[in-house]
Design an enzyme around this catalytic site. Structure first.
Site, PDB file in Angstrom:
ATOM      1  CG  ASP A 292     -23.784 -10.502  32.377  1.00 18.49           C
ATOM      2  OD1 ASP A 292     -22.919 -11.275  32.820  1.00 18.49           O
ATOM      3  OD2 ASP A 292     -24.783 -10.899  31.739  1.00 18.49           O
TER       4      ASP A 292
ATOM      5  CG  ASP B 293     -26.407 -14.897  31.448  1.00 11.44           C
ATOM      6  OD1 ASP B 293     -25.887 -15.738  32.217  1.00 11.44           O
ATOM      7  OD2 ASP B 293     -25.957 -13.752  31.274  1.00 11.44           O
TER       8      ASP B 293
ATOM      9  CG  HIS C 295     -24.107 -20.337  33.661  1.00 15.04           C
ATOM     10  ND1 HIS C 295     -25.435 -20.000  33.621  1.00 15.04           N
ATOM     11  CD2 HIS C 295     -23.422 -19.189  33.381  1.00 15.04           C
ATOM     12  CE1 HIS C 295     -25.551 -18.704  33.330  1.00 15.04           C
ATOM     13  NE2 HIS C 295     -24.349 -18.190  33.174  1.00 15.04           N
TER      14      HIS C 295
ATOM     15  CG  HIS D 296     -24.908 -22.538  38.097  1.00 15.81           C
ATOM     16  ND1 HIS D 296     -24.612 -23.469  37.145  1.00 15.81           N
ATOM     17  CD2 HIS D 296     -24.088 -22.782  39.133  1.00 15.81           C
ATOM     18  CE1 HIS D 296     -23.659 -24.260  37.584  1.00 15.81           C
ATOM     19  NE2 HIS D 296     -23.317 -23.868  38.793  1.00 15.81           N
TER      20      HIS D 296
ATOM     21  CD  GLU E  56     -20.854 -16.142  31.897  1.00 13.25           C
ATOM     22  OE1 GLU E  56     -20.624 -15.008  32.349  1.00 13.25           O
ATOM     23  OE2 GLU E  56     -21.816 -16.834  32.271  1.00 13.25           O
TER      24      GLU E  56
ATOM     25  CD  GLU F  24     -23.349 -14.613  29.922  1.00 14.90           C
ATOM     26  OE1 GLU F  24     -23.336 -13.485  30.439  1.00 14.90           O
ATOM     27  OE2 GLU F  24     -23.520 -15.661  30.574  1.00 14.90           O
TER      28      GLU F  24
HETATM   29  O1  LIG Z   1     -20.686 -16.755  37.926  1.00 16.52           O
HETATM   30  S1  LIG Z   1     -21.898 -17.510  38.092  1.00 16.52           S
HETATM   31  O2  LIG Z   1     -22.430 -17.541  39.420  1.00 16.52           O
HETATM   32  C1  LIG Z   1     -21.620 -19.086  37.546  1.00 16.52           C
HETATM   33  C2  LIG Z   1     -20.948 -19.471  36.449  1.00 16.52           C
HETATM   34  C3  LIG Z   1     -20.887 -20.871  36.296  1.00 16.52           C
HETATM   35  C4  LIG Z   1     -21.542 -21.530  37.271  1.00 16.52           C
HETATM   36  S2  LIG Z   1     -22.238 -20.412  38.335  1.00 16.52           S
HETATM   37  N1  LIG Z   1     -23.004 -16.836  37.110  1.00 16.52           N
HETATM   38  C5  LIG Z   1     -24.396 -17.139  37.342  1.00 16.52           C
HETATM   39  C6  LIG Z   1     -25.086 -15.916  37.931  1.00 16.52           C
HETATM   40  C7  LIG Z   1     -25.043 -15.691  39.303  1.00 16.52           C
HETATM   41  C8  LIG Z   1     -25.720 -14.586  39.832  1.00 16.52           C
HETATM   42  C9  LIG Z   1     -26.385 -13.714  38.985  1.00 16.52           C
HETATM   43  F1  LIG Z   1     -27.034 -12.662  39.503  1.00 16.52           F
HETATM   44  C10 LIG Z   1     -26.420 -13.923  37.608  1.00 16.52           C
HETATM   45  C11 LIG Z   1     -25.749 -15.021  37.089  1.00 16.52           C
HETATM   46  C12 LIG Z   1     -22.513 -16.492  35.803  1.00 16.52           C
HETATM   47  C13 LIG Z   1     -23.058 -15.192  35.342  1.00 16.52           C
HETATM   48  N2  LIG Z   1     -23.082 -14.078  36.052  1.00 16.52           N
HETATM   49  C14 LIG Z   1     -23.645 -13.155  35.234  1.00 16.52           C
HETATM   50  N3  LIG Z   1     -23.930 -13.703  34.044  1.00 16.52           N
HETATM   51  N4  LIG Z   1     -23.579 -15.001  34.123  1.00 16.52           N
HETATM   52 MN   LIG Z   2     -24.309 -12.938  32.181  1.00 20.90          MN
HETATM   53 MN   LIG Z   3     -23.885 -16.228  32.534  1.00 24.19          MN
END
Ligand SMILES: O=S(=O)(c1cccs1)N(Cc1ccc(F)cc1)Cc1ncn[nH]1
Ligand SMILES: [Mn+2]
Ligand SMILES: [Mn+2]
Ligand SMILES: [Mn+2]
Length: 369
Positions: free
Chosen positions: A142, A153, A221, A229, A254, A350
């Site tokens: 990712d 992303d 998101h 987010h 995603e 994603e």
């Molecule tokens: O799970 S999440 O926190 C989220 C999904 C829906 C609402 S908040 N997140 C956001 C994020 C959080 C921290 C990161 F370092 C990077 C991204 C999704 C995601 N993780 C990786 N890629 N996309």
């Molecule tokens: Mn991601």
């Molecule tokens: Mn994401």
């Protein structure tokens, strides 16, 4: 005869390839809700979109970097490498293509996710991590790239097993994510995107008959400037959320498939963190060390997510106690690894999409996925 140069191509900033600052567009799709195509043909909507052209160029520059970095990752990553070596291949090429500028200007958009097997997301190695990639692993890569806070992303899943064990789950999640991308659009309700994703994902099963489930508590998101987010979550199951997607919004679509419970819980040492916007006041009652760490994080990353290795790269040492104070105070959000049950395995794809007034752009689209 010219000696075939086996030297690896030297990486340079991608600005050299696009001297006019015009970057390749993503894949264009029509919005699903606009049956009479009044949007697509509208001169006024195209004019409106041009007001944000600098922003779209930032996203397209980030997306081009993303495509080049993931191609290099796929060609170089092999079982037997440590997770730290893999993370460094990806992050050093992002930084080089972005021109080796300050972290807040352009470069790594969030910690490089390298989650393995039953770990669905938010794992990246911390310093000292000895883990080695195995040929039986299923790894969610990712990658985040940002240009002026415009975050691309996008993620894909890598396997090395040659028995075909993972073929069905990879096909299911790719199909589910493409379905989510296709169903998204201006005026579309979040619930309806989730329902379409769920229907496709759950129509697959592994070759030994195991059901493939959507991980029901993971979501896509919306994305804001420097904010990964933006407050809207795109479900991957029907969840009754009647909130609509809106013109000008940017979404990360995603989906996650799993052979486990289809539900994840936080587990293990945390690596991913991000400043919560507007929590500056929260540092008042904290120690001098915590206040100093807050200032360093704010100066280095702003509200972009980061990991312990990036903090160390900015010169911080012996920060953990102060970091935990900031987390307890809600000034820094922690994002621990999220796992389904032991022995299960998970997959992810994603893309980042832009809801332009006239059409939808899958800006991170490549010829790989
Ligand atoms: O799970 S999440 O926190 C989220 C999904 C829906 C609402 S908040 N997140 C956001 C994020 C959080 C921290 C990161 F370092 C990077 C991204 C999704 C995601 N993780 C990786 N890629 N996309
Ligand atoms: Mn991601
Ligand atoms: Mn994401
Ligand atoms: Mn928390």
């Amino acid at each position: 005869k010219k000696k075939k140069s086996n030297k690896k191509k030297k990486l340079v900033s991608i600005e050299h390839s696009y001297p006019d600052g015009i970057y390749p567009e993503g894949q264009w799709l029509d919005h699903p809700m606009d049956s009479n195509t009044y949007r697509t043909t509208s001169e006024e909507m195209r004019y409106l979109d041009n007001q944000n052209m600098a922003k779209w160029q930032d996203f397209r520059k980030g997306a081009e970097i993303h495509r080049r970095v993931r191609a290099k990752a796929k060609s170089q990553i092999r079982p037997g490498m440590t997770m730290l070596e893999i993370a460094d291949i990806i992050e050093s090429s992002i930084r080089t293509y972005a021109g080796n500028v300050a972290a807040k200007v352009a470069g790594v958009g969030f910690p490089t996710g390298l989650s393995l097997n039953h770990v669905a997301a938010h794992y990246t190695p911390n310093t000292g991590d000895k883990k080695v990639l195995a040929s039986s692993d299923i790894m969610k890569v990712d990658i985040g790239v940002h240009v002026n806070g415009r975050i691309c992303d996008s993620a894909f899943t890598m396997t090395f097993d040659e028995t075909g064990k993972y073929d069905e789950i990879l096909a299911a999640v790719r199909d589910a994510t493409y379905t989510g991308v296709r169903e998204s659009g201006i005026d579309v309700r979040l619930n309806d995107v989730g329902a379409a994703i769920q229907e496709v994902m759950e129509s697959y099963e592994t070759r030994d008959g195991t059901a493939i489930k959507c991980i029901r508590n993971l979501n896509g998101h919306n994305i804001g400037d420097y904010v990964i987010h933006g407050g809207k979550s795109v479900p991957i199951i029907a969840n009754g959320d009647m909130t609509k997607m809106e013109e000008g919004e940017v979404f990360a679509i995603e989906t996650f498939g799993s052979t486990g419970q289809g539900y994840v819980v936080p587990e293990g040492e945390c690596s991913h963190y991000a400043l919560n916007a507007g929590m500056d006041a929260g540092v008042k009652g904290l120690s001098e060390r915590a206040r100093a760490l807050f200032s360093k994080i704010d100066a280095s990353f702003g509200t972009l997510p980061w990991c312990r290795r990036y903090l160390e790269r900015e010169g911080e040492e012996k920060y953990l106690f102060a970091l935990n104070q900031l987390v307890r105070a809600g000034v820094v959000e922690d994002y621990p690894p999220i796992v389904d049950k032991r022995g299960s395995y998970t997959a992810q794809f994603e893309h980042t999409i832009i809801l332009h007034p006239h059409r939808k752009e899958v800006v991170t689209k490549g010829d790989d996925y």
